[in-house]
Write a protein that holds these residues in place. Sequence first.
Motif, mmCIF file in Angstrom:
data_model
loop_
_atom_site.group_PDB
_atom_site.id
_atom_site.type_symbol
_atom_site.label_atom_id
_atom_site.label_comp_id
_atom_site.label_asym_id
_atom_site.label_seq_id
_atom_site.Cartn_x
_atom_site.Cartn_y
_atom_site.Cartn_z
ATOM 1 N N GLU A 110 0.660 -1.623 -0.014
ATOM 2 C CA GLU A 110 0.066 0.019 0.198
ATOM 3 C C GLU A 110 0.581 1.547 0.114
ATOM 4 O O GLU A 110 1.822 1.249 1.446
ATOM 5 N N ARG A 120 -7.607 6.159 -3.236
ATOM 6 C CA ARG A 120 -8.610 5.797 -2.324
ATOM 7 C C ARG A 120 -9.818 4.872 -2.417
ATOM 8 O O ARG A 120 -10.520 5.666 -3.430
ATOM 9 N N SER A 122 -12.654 2.038 -1.309
ATOM 10 C CA SER A 122 -13.258 1.691 -0.619
ATOM 11 C C SER A 122 -14.603 0.767 -1.183
ATOM 12 O O SER A 122 -15.427 0.865 -1.993
ATOM 13 N N ILE A 131 -13.023 -3.209 3.325
ATOM 14 C CA ILE A 131 -12.562 -2.578 2.764
ATOM 15 C C ILE A 131 -11.756 -1.208 2.913
ATOM 16 O O ILE A 131 -12.319 -0.528 1.157
ATOM 17 N N ARG A 133 -8.774 1.099 0.934
ATOM 18 C CA ARG A 133 -7.058 0.962 1.337
ATOM 19 C C ARG A 133 -6.750 1.743 -0.597
ATOM 20 O O ARG A 133 -7.709 1.920 -1.179
ATOM 21 N N LYS A 134 -5.549 2.390 0.281
ATOM 22 C CA LYS A 134 -4.487 2.794 -0.707
ATOM 23 C C LYS A 134 -4.313 2.174 -2.052
ATOM 24 O O LYS A 134 -3.224 1.253 -1.445
ATOM 25 N N PHE A 135 -4.491 2.567 -3.243
ATOM 26 C CA PHE A 135 -3.096 1.821 -4.177
ATOM 27 C C PHE A 135 -2.437 3.100 -4.895
ATOM 28 O O PHE A 135 -2.926 4.490 -4.891
ATOM 29 N N ILE A 144 -7.391 -4.128 -7.348
ATOM 30 C CA ILE A 144 -8.654 -3.897 -6.657
ATOM 31 C C ILE A 144 -9.497 -5.445 -6.503
ATOM 32 O O ILE A 144 -9.565 -5.576 -5.266
ATOM 33 N N VAL A 147 -7.219 -7.460 -4.026
ATOM 34 C CA VAL A 147 -7.341 -7.323 -2.713
ATOM 35 C C VAL A 147 -8.668 -8.025 -1.905
ATOM 36 O O VAL A 147 -8.395 -8.931 -1.524
ATOM 37 N N TYR A 151 -8.792 -10.903 0.943
ATOM 38 C CA TYR A 151 -8.855 -10.105 1.972
ATOM 39 C C TYR A 151 -8.981 -11.415 3.178
ATOM 40 O O TYR A 151 -7.609 -10.627 4.651
ATOM 41 N N LEU A 154 -4.920 -11.954 3.087
ATOM 42 C CA LEU A 154 -4.490 -10.292 4.373
ATOM 43 C C LEU A 154 -4.684 -10.306 5.601
ATOM 44 O O LEU A 154 -4.416 -9.570 6.194
ATOM 45 N N GLN A 155 -6.247 -10.906 5.698
ATOM 46 C CA GLN A 155 -6.379 -10.488 7.675
ATOM 47 C C GLN A 155 -5.279 -10.898 8.070
ATOM 48 O O GLN A 155 -5.442 -10.875 9.349
#
Length: 227
Positions: A110, A120, A122, A131, A133-135, A144, A147, A151, A154-155
């Motif tokens: 990120e 950014r 959502s 979620i 996150r910035k890309f 995206i 991600v 998910y 990533l958690q």
Amino acid sequence: SVVGRIAGLTTPSEVVNKLRTVVTSNSEPLERLRSSRAEQQASRSLREEQDSAYERSLAIDRERARQRREAELARQREEQEAADRQAAEEQRLRDLAQWKLWRGQSLSAEPGPDVKDAVRISVRLPSGERIMRKFAPDADIEEIYAVVECYEILQEQDTERPVVSAPEGFVHHYGFRLVSPMPRVVYAVDEGGSIREKIGRGGNLLVEPIDEDEDDADDDEVVTDMS
């Protein structure tokens, strides 16, 4: 066999009487012969009928045996096909789990606060979670999707996991699409393009599951906010 003789000149009445005597004296053997032949014919007909019935019964038994064999073969084929489908599905799930590990490990980091033009995003998941996150602006729209797909992985990023490679021969297909709610815009993964180009400086997206049997007509598509 000669049963009688009439020799020389004789009167008609004598001929008739002689013939009557011959017939009378030979009627009983003739009746026995006729009866014997009738019995033989009846016995032969009975055997023929029995043989015919036996052949019909044998043909019916053969047909039933053939149908049982075909039914058994069909059952075995169905069981094998079901086993093959189950094995294929289990392999697909294993490949998918490996793909998620691999793709989660290969995601770009990120962007930090020093990247001023970061996008950014959502994304609201079907579970209601969101979620944030910035890309990187030049990242492909597929980033995206990845991600969202990874998910859960990533958690658990704090958990130590071995580095894995992409599953060999596995072609991954996303089972969802990303859409903006209002106005509705579909950001199809197969269309590609950078996130900045497609979405701009930021955006709110929904995860819309794809039904395999859904109509391709746009008029029949429904956006469902799973929150």
